[in-house]
Scaffold this active site. Structure first.
Site, PDB file in Angstrom:
ATOM      1  N   ASP A  61       0.880  -1.163   0.000  1.00 48.40           N
ATOM      2  CA  ASP A  61       0.000   0.000   0.000  1.00 48.40           C
ATOM      3  C   ASP A  61       0.918   1.214   0.000  1.00 48.40           C
ATOM      4  O   ASP A  61       1.545   1.527   1.013  1.00 48.40           O
ATOM      5  CB  ASP A  61      -0.898  -0.003   1.239  1.00 48.40           C
ATOM      6  CG  ASP A  61      -1.805   1.217   1.320  1.00 48.40           C
ATOM      7  OD1 ASP A  61      -1.685   2.124   0.474  1.00 48.40           O
ATOM      8  OD2 ASP A  61      -2.639   1.273   2.256  1.00 48.40           O
ATOM      9  N   VAL A  62       1.001   1.889  -1.145  1.00 51.07           N
ATOM     10  CA  VAL A  62       1.982   2.971  -1.274  1.00 51.07           C
ATOM     11  C   VAL A  62       1.685   4.146  -0.352  1.00 51.07           C
ATOM     12  O   VAL A  62       2.559   4.986  -0.114  1.00 51.07           O
ATOM     13  CB  VAL A  62       2.079   3.469  -2.729  1.00 51.07           C
ATOM     14  CG1 VAL A  62       2.589   2.354  -3.637  1.00 51.07           C
ATOM     15  CG2 VAL A  62       0.747   4.030  -3.230  1.00 51.07           C
ATOM     16  N   TYR A 152      -8.572  15.501  -6.718  1.00 53.33           N
ATOM     17  CA  TYR A 152      -7.862  14.616  -7.641  1.00 53.33           C
ATOM     18  C   TYR A 152      -7.073  15.424  -8.660  1.00 53.33           C
ATOM     19  O   TYR A 152      -5.883  15.168  -8.899  1.00 53.33           O
ATOM     20  CB  TYR A 152      -8.865  13.703  -8.349  1.00 53.33           C
ATOM     21  CG  TYR A 152      -8.231  12.740  -9.324  1.00 53.33           C
ATOM     22  CD1 TYR A 152      -7.465  11.674  -8.877  1.00 53.33           C
ATOM     23  CD2 TYR A 152      -8.418  12.884 -10.700  1.00 53.33           C
ATOM     24  CE1 TYR A 152      -6.884  10.781  -9.772  1.00 53.33           C
ATOM     25  CE2 TYR A 152      -7.852  11.999 -11.596  1.00 53.33           C
ATOM     26  CZ  TYR A 152      -7.089  10.946 -11.131  1.00 53.33           C
ATOM     27  OH  TYR A 152      -6.519  10.074 -12.015  1.00 53.33           O
ATOM     28  N   LYS A 156      -2.975  15.509  -9.230  1.00 56.13           N
ATOM     29  CA  LYS A 156      -2.386  15.165 -10.522  1.00 56.13           C
ATOM     30  C   LYS A 156      -1.592  16.336 -11.097  1.00 56.13           C
ATOM     31  O   LYS A 156      -0.548  16.144 -11.734  1.00 56.13           O
ATOM     32  CB  LYS A 156      -3.484  14.718 -11.491  1.00 56.13           C
ATOM     33  CG  LYS A 156      -4.056  13.340 -11.163  1.00 56.13           C
ATOM     34  CD  LYS A 156      -2.957  12.287 -11.144  1.00 56.13           C
ATOM     35  CE  LYS A 156      -3.455  10.874 -10.965  1.00 56.13           C
ATOM     36  NZ  LYS A 156      -2.350   9.891 -10.893  1.00 56.13           N
TER      37      LYS A 156
END
Length: 255
Positions: A61-62, A152, A156
């Site tokens: 799980d990063v 989000y 990004k």
């Protein structure tokens, strides 16, 4: 066309399904030695089994503190160094501004920009030691084309800026850093594929956001990632490469 990647040691975070999985398969076909991780143990096992290459796979799980750092360190030991890294994991949490919590913003940031920075920080010494160090951050067209939800898009956009900034910081040591920004990608079982099968009329309307009325395929993004890892792209660093088929709105939900 062969990219001259045979023997290159490449780590892919989020390398089991979708764009990451397609990238792993392509790099394996090019002769790379791979390290890949994913959140689902079954997916990791399947990717290791189905990829025709030497693969070091781990369930990671990063977003968990220290997890991606440990994976990079283990992978570098297993592969005896790293020539390339791909930050392909990513997700979003929460809804619009009035509903999204501080935890939603924090979780979305960490699942995209946060872990990418931590991955690169640990991988950088190995990339510096390589004669062809290259890092690719998989961002999104949502990073510069407005669409819901803002947390989000903001995360990004941060990845795109990170690639440009770190390309300058790591460039003197021979390391290139670039971002790839896919458009809406047709991954089996995921949102757009479900929309295609369950809501065909809505899907047809959404497809009009693409001049060819075709969504992006994972393999199309993988081709660009592989090119950026190769010496054929030696003059490209600090760039953001859209792979979106000239998509207009990044979602069917407005803007």
């Amino acid at each position: 066309m062969a990219l001259g990647l045979s023997g290159r040691r490449v780590l892919i975070a989020g390398g089991t399904r979708g764009i990451g999985g397609a990238t792993a398969r392509l790099l394996a076909a090019e002769g790379c030695v791979l390290a890949l991780c994913g959140r689902n143990e079954d997916d990791v096992r399947a990717a290791v089994r189905d990829t025709d290459a030497h693969v070091f796979g781990r369930t990671v799980d990063v977003t968990s503190p220290g997890a991606v750092e440990e994976f990079v360190t283990q992978a570098a030991e297993e592969l005896e160094g790293l020539d390339g890294v791909v930050a392909c994991a990513g997700t979003a949490r929460g809804r619009g501004l009035g509903e999204a919590t501080a935890e939603d913003w924090s979780a979305t940031w960490e699942a995209n920009a946060g872990y990418s920075a931590r991955l690169l920080a640990v991988a950088a010494p190995h990339l510096r030691a390589s004669s062809s160090g290259s890092a690719v951050l998989v961002s999104s067209i949502s990073g510069w084309k407005p669409g819901p939800q803002a947390q989000y898009g903001a995360a990004k956009a941060a990845q795109i800026h990170m690639a440009a900034s770190l390309a300058r910081e790591l460039g003197p040591d021979g390391v290139r850093v670039n971002a790839v920004s896919p458009g809406s990608t047709l991954v089996p079982g995921k949102r757009w594929d479900r929309m295609r099968t369950q809501q065909p009329q809505d899907f047809a309307v959404f497809a009009r956001e693409f001049p060819q009325q075709r969504l992006v395929q994972p393999e199309e993004v993988a081709e660009v990632i592989a090119f950026l890892l190769s010496d054929r792209s030696s003059g490209i660093s600090g760039a953001n490469i859209p792979v979106d088929r000239a998509q207009n709105a990044p979602t069917p939900d407005g803007y």
